[in-house]
Every structure is written in C-alpha cells, then in structure tokens.
Design an enzyme around this catalytic site. Structure first.
Site, PDB file in Angstrom:
ATOM      1  N   HIS A   1      -2.934  -0.857 -10.057  1.00 57.80           N
ATOM      2  CA  HIS A   1      -3.558   0.064  -9.098  1.00 57.80           C
ATOM      3  C   HIS A   1      -4.582  -0.662  -8.218  1.00 57.80           C
ATOM      4  O   HIS A   1      -5.589  -0.080  -7.830  1.00 57.80           O
ATOM      5  CB  HIS A   1      -4.185   1.272  -9.810  1.00 57.80           C
ATOM      6  CG  HIS A   1      -3.148   2.255 -10.290  1.00 57.80           C
ATOM      7  ND1 HIS A   1      -2.862   3.420  -9.624  1.00 57.80           N
ATOM      8  CD2 HIS A   1      -2.316   2.220 -11.361  1.00 57.80           C
ATOM      9  CE1 HIS A   1      -1.897   4.074 -10.278  1.00 57.80           C
ATOM     10  NE2 HIS A   1      -1.545   3.359 -11.335  1.00 57.80           N
TER      11      HIS A   1
ATOM     12  N   GLY B   1      13.286   5.545 -13.756  1.00 62.03           N
ATOM     13  CA  GLY B   1      12.143   6.062 -14.508  1.00 62.03           C
ATOM     14  C   GLY B   1      11.520   5.042 -15.441  1.00 62.03           C
ATOM     15  O   GLY B   1      10.735   5.378 -16.317  1.00 62.03           O
TER      16      GLY B   1
ATOM     17  N   GLY C   1       9.720   2.431 -14.398  1.00 59.02           N
ATOM     18  CA  GLY C   1       8.579   1.755 -13.780  1.00 59.02           C
ATOM     19  C   GLY C   1       8.963   0.384 -13.261  1.00 59.02           C
ATOM     20  O   GLY C   1       8.130  -0.512 -13.163  1.00 59.02           O
TER      21      GLY C   1
ATOM     22  N   SER D   1      10.528   0.081 -10.276  1.00 55.57           N
ATOM     23  CA  SER D   1      10.608   0.249  -8.810  1.00 55.57           C
ATOM     24  C   SER D   1      12.025   0.297  -8.269  1.00 55.57           C
ATOM     25  O   SER D   1      12.363  -0.384  -7.294  1.00 55.57           O
ATOM     26  CB  SER D   1       9.830  -0.855  -8.092  1.00 55.57           C
ATOM     27  OG  SER D   1       8.491  -0.716  -8.371  1.00 55.57           O
ATOM     28  N   SER D   2      12.845   1.121  -8.883  1.00 54.53           N
ATOM     29  CA  SER D   2      14.189   1.301  -8.350  1.00 54.53           C
ATOM     30  C   SER D   2      14.120   1.920  -6.954  1.00 54.53           C
ATOM     31  O   SER D   2      14.951   1.625  -6.089  1.00 54.53           O
ATOM     32  CB  SER D   2      15.022   2.183  -9.275  1.00 54.53           C
ATOM     33  OG  SER D   2      14.348   3.389  -9.517  1.00 54.53           O
ATOM     34  N   SER D   3      13.113   2.745  -6.696  1.00 56.32           N
ATOM     35  CA  SER D   3      13.053   3.383  -5.369  1.00 56.32           C
ATOM     36  C   SER D   3      12.700   2.369  -4.290  1.00 56.32           C
ATOM     37  O   SER D   3      13.285   2.391  -3.201  1.00 56.32           O
ATOM     38  CB  SER D   3      12.101   4.583  -5.367  1.00 56.32           C
ATOM     39  OG  SER D   3      10.834   4.220  -5.824  1.00 56.32           O
TER      40      SER D   3
ATOM     41  N   GLU E   1       8.190   6.322   1.356  1.00 57.73           N
ATOM     42  CA  GLU E   1       7.648   6.912   0.121  1.00 57.73           C
ATOM     43  C   GLU E   1       6.617   7.993   0.461  1.00 57.73           C
ATOM     44  O   GLU E   1       6.629   9.080  -0.100  1.00 57.73           O
ATOM     45  CB  GLU E   1       6.947   5.846  -0.729  1.00 57.73           C
ATOM     46  CG  GLU E   1       7.867   4.847  -1.381  1.00 57.73           C
ATOM     47  CD  GLU E   1       8.463   5.328  -2.690  1.00 57.73           C
ATOM     48  OE1 GLU E   1       8.065   6.401  -3.197  1.00 57.73           O
ATOM     49  OE2 GLU E   1       9.342   4.619  -3.208  1.00 57.73           O
TER      50      GLU E   1
ATOM     51  N   ASP F   1       5.310  -2.560  -4.640  1.00 58.52           N
ATOM     52  CA  ASP F   1       6.713  -2.548  -5.083  1.00 58.52           C
ATOM     53  C   ASP F   1       7.623  -3.131  -4.006  1.00 58.52           C
ATOM     54  O   ASP F   1       8.490  -3.964  -4.271  1.00 58.52           O
ATOM     55  CB  ASP F   1       7.146  -1.112  -5.417  1.00 58.52           C
ATOM     56  CG  ASP F   1       6.194  -0.451  -6.393  1.00 58.52           C
ATOM     57  OD1 ASP F   1       5.424  -1.182  -7.042  1.00 58.52           O
ATOM     58  OD2 ASP F   1       6.196   0.786  -6.488  1.00 58.52           O
TER      59      ASP F   1
ATOM     60  N   TYR G   1      -0.711  10.116 -10.048  1.00 58.34           N
ATOM     61  CA  TYR G   1      -0.902   8.901  -9.257  1.00 58.34           C
ATOM     62  C   TYR G   1      -1.835   9.207  -8.078  1.00 58.34           C
ATOM     63  O   TYR G   1      -2.797   8.487  -7.818  1.00 58.34           O
ATOM     64  CB  TYR G   1       0.456   8.386  -8.760  1.00 58.34           C
ATOM     65  CG  TYR G   1       0.373   7.084  -7.986  1.00 58.34           C
ATOM     66  CD1 TYR G   1       0.535   5.861  -8.633  1.00 58.34           C
ATOM     67  CD2 TYR G   1       0.144   7.073  -6.614  1.00 58.34           C
ATOM     68  CE1 TYR G   1       0.449   4.661  -7.931  1.00 58.34           C
ATOM     69  CE2 TYR G   1       0.054   5.888  -5.905  1.00 58.34           C
ATOM     70  CZ  TYR G   1       0.222   4.685  -6.565  1.00 58.34           C
ATOM     71  OH  TYR G   1       0.132   3.501  -5.864  1.00 58.34           O
TER      72      TYR G   1
END
Ligand code: GLA
Length: 391
Positions: free
Chosen positions: A38, A127, A129, A131-133, A165, A177, A226
């Site tokens: 973060h 899901g 974590g 960073s597939s997106s 995003e 990411d 987040y």
C-alpha cells in the site's frame, strides 16, 4: 496450464468463434508484491516481480464500428459499438477490457473509427492477489495499440489500465500491478518509485526463489476495505502537511517514522494506525535494497516478516488464514521471509525460500493450514519473469 498451452487454446478458440485467425496476440503477466505494501498510491517504493503466469489477448480489427469480446474460459461474448463504450453491469469481466480501450483513446473510443474482435485467456488463479485484472488490462492495451497503430510507452500503458480500474471496475488502486506487469524482467525484481514513476530491475541471484501460498480466503478489493485504507492514508497526509513545518508534504512518502511518532497524537487512533504502515514500508524497501545489494537474504527476509506484522497490527489488511501461513513459515529454517502480497484481506502470501526445500516447505504449510481450516492452500514456486509483450 502452461503458457504455450494457453496460447494454443486461445488461438484455436478465436478461429472457432470468429472464423478467422487473430491478426495480433499479446501477453501480460501477473505480479507478486515482495516488499512495500500500500505504498504505491502514497507515492512510495515497492519491490515486486512479474510472474511466469499471465493472460493472452488475441484480436483482429473489424471493418465497421462494432466490437465483440469473448472471455475464452467461460466463452461468454459481449457486443458493443465504439460509440457506446461504458462500464457494464452484467458480464462485468468485460470492464477491464472496455475500460482499457476507452482510455487508450483518452475517453473518446469513437475516435478509433472502427472496432475489433477480441478474446482473452489466462492461467493466473483469480482472487489470489496476483493481479489477474492488471494482466488483462495490459495485454488488452498492447493488442489494441497494435491494431490501431498507436505508440504508448510502458508507464503510459500502466496508467491507462489504472484508469480502467478506477472508472470501469471500481477499484481505486495505485499503479503497482500494471507497472509490474509492464516492467517485469526475467530473474529480477522490479524496484518502483511511484513519485517519479521510475522502475529499476534488481537481480535476485539464483540461490533463492519465491513461493506463493494462496489461501482460500476471499480477496476482493472493490468492496470498500481497500478504498477506506487509501482514504485514511490521504487524510493522514493532509494532517501531516498541516503540522510539519518542512517543505511540501503531499503524500505519506514525505513523512518519516520519527515524525509519525511525534505527531500521531493529533490523528484519530485508526487513521494513525493506517498511516504508519506505508511509512514503515517505505523505510523497509530502502533498507531492503541495501541488504539485497550486499546479498543479505536473511536480512531482507526479516523485513518481509516485519512488513506482515505491520499489516496485521496497524493496517489490518491481513486475516487469520494469511497469519497462519506466515506464522508457520517463520518456524521453517529454509524460509527467509514471508508476508501477505498485494491488497490483502485474503489472497496470497509471498515467501522468500531456498528452492531446494520447496517440497518440504509446501508440505509443512499445507499440513498446518489444513489442521486449522480444513481445506488446503495452493503452494507454487514463482519465477520472476519477463513483462508484457506482443507474441
Ligand atoms: C493492490 C492494488 C495496488 C497496491 C496493492 C497494495 O494490488 O491494486 O495498486 O495498492 O494492492 O500494495
């Protein structure tokens, strides 16, 4: 599935659905976050790496204004016009792609003049974590830029994905990411400075490897946790700007640990707890870079453990499952360090390990996790890999 198999399956499915070969195929990897949690949206530092799993995007131009997009895994197709690109409320997987298309044309996709047919397929567990997106955004960006003959540099491409995003997927993420997916280098970590947006490759040597341990705890960054962490950091930065009598303070990057200790009393308790996490993480990444340069892996690993403690106690973005993985890892001599990776609230832990002991490590962690939660985590060795590219 190996990357080559994913590619073959995608191209075969593309031909079947659209009756032609794709004119372009691109690839973008997922990422692990190694140190610096973060910190990206606080304009701080991160060590991360692109992984050897990712997403492929195959595409061809259309002659008119229509676009067709197929999710290659569950074979759903969305159709839309370049004149009507907006966030979808059904088949929401398309938002990562349409958002990227939208911002590739600075919010005016009608200027693309013609549409495209696209299909994507990947092997990053969802899901987790990893960073597939972001991988989907980056391979979309590369393929569509090629189709339209646009030249976009890596940082600009990462920012396009980040905007997708924010505005189409609803997650107010930083740039980590997407930048890790773009700037990954085989065998190296990416050391990012999110104030200057500079990205350096740092070699890891071959004595260590990373093991990702995927918990089965749900990881979703769009449900508010987040965003609330990010908002707390921004509130804290404003407060420090008002009390610190030094030059410009715009982000927590500008606040030292000593200043936090002295002035935290003026902040609400929870905001103070949130703020100390990225401040400490920045210091750990700077120290970690020095330790890596000296080849001190034990020292670097200890910083990873400290990072997890800070997540657990201050930022409160860990959970029982991730804590059990890290606590179990700590007792295994062949693990140098372990921490949660990425947004948190579930997902995966990243372990720095002696690769020759990988089986033993996976076995111990699986046994302990199963005894506590009844199901098994997924342990996999990760090879830092090359970033996004056209195939
Ligand atoms: C998620 C976000 C990133 C970053 C990490 C935490 O992965 O998408 O921008 O904030 O969490 O470091």
């Amino acid at each position: 599935m190996q990357n080559q198999e994913v590619y073959n399956e995608l191209v075969a499915k593309f031909e079947k659905v659209y009756g032609e070969k794709p004119t372009v195929v691109s690839y973008a990897p997922g990422r692990i976050e190694v140190l610096g949690n973060h910190t990206d949206y606080n304009e701080g530092y991160v060590f991360s790496a692109a992984i050897d799993k990712g997403t492929f995007f195959a595409a061809s131009p259309t002659a008119d204004e229509t676009c067709e997009l197929t999710a290659g895994d569950f074979m759903e197709t969305a159709k839309f016009s370049i004149n009507d690109v907006k966030p979808a409320t059904e088949m929401t997987w398309q938002n990562y792609v349409t958002g990227t298309f939208n911002w590739l044309f600075a919010g005016k996709p009608a200027e693309a003049k013609h549409g495209w047919k696209g299909m994507f397929l990947g092997n990053i567990p969802l899901g987790a974590g990893l960073s597939s997106s972001a991988a989907l955004e980056m391979c979309t960006g590369l393929a569509l830029a090629k189709i339209y003959g646009l030249t976009v540099d890596k940082t600009e491409m990462a920012k396009i994905g980040q905007k997708a995003e924010h505005t189409f997927a609803g997650c107010p993420c930083g740039l980590l990411d997407q930048a890790s997916s773009m700037y990954g280098k085989e065998g190296s970590l990416v050391k990012s400075d999110f104030r200057t947006n500079t990205f350096e490759s740092v070699s890891m040597g071959d004595k260590v490897a990373f093991m990702m341990v995927k918990s089965n705890a749900k990881h979703a960054l769009v449900d508010g946790a987040y965003a609330s962490r990010r908002a707390a950091c921004e509130d804290a930065a404003k407060y420090f700007a008002s009390v610190l009598k030094k030059g410009s303070v715009t982000h927590l990057r500008d606040v030292t640990m000593a200043e936090w200790v002295l002035y935290r009393g003026g902040l609400p308790e929870t905001t103070a707890k949130r703020a100390v996490h990225p401040i400490g993480e920045d210091e750990r990444v700077i120290q970690g870079a020095e330790l890596l340069a000296k080849g001190d892996l034990v020292g670097f690993g200890a910083l990873m453990y400290d990072s997890h403690e800070s997540s657990r106690n201050w930022f409160e973005n860990s959970c029982e499952e991730l804590d059990v993985i890290v606590d179990t890892a700590k007792a295994i001599p062949e693990v140098y360090g372990a921490r949660l990776s990425g947004g948190g609230f579930g997902g995966s832990c990243c372990l720095l390990v002696d690769p020759t002991a990988a089986d033993k490590i996976a076995e111990i962690i699986t046994k302990e996790y199963k005894a506590k939660f009844g199901d098994e985590p997924t342990c996999s060795l990760i090879k830092p890999s090359e970033g996004a590219h056209l195939v």
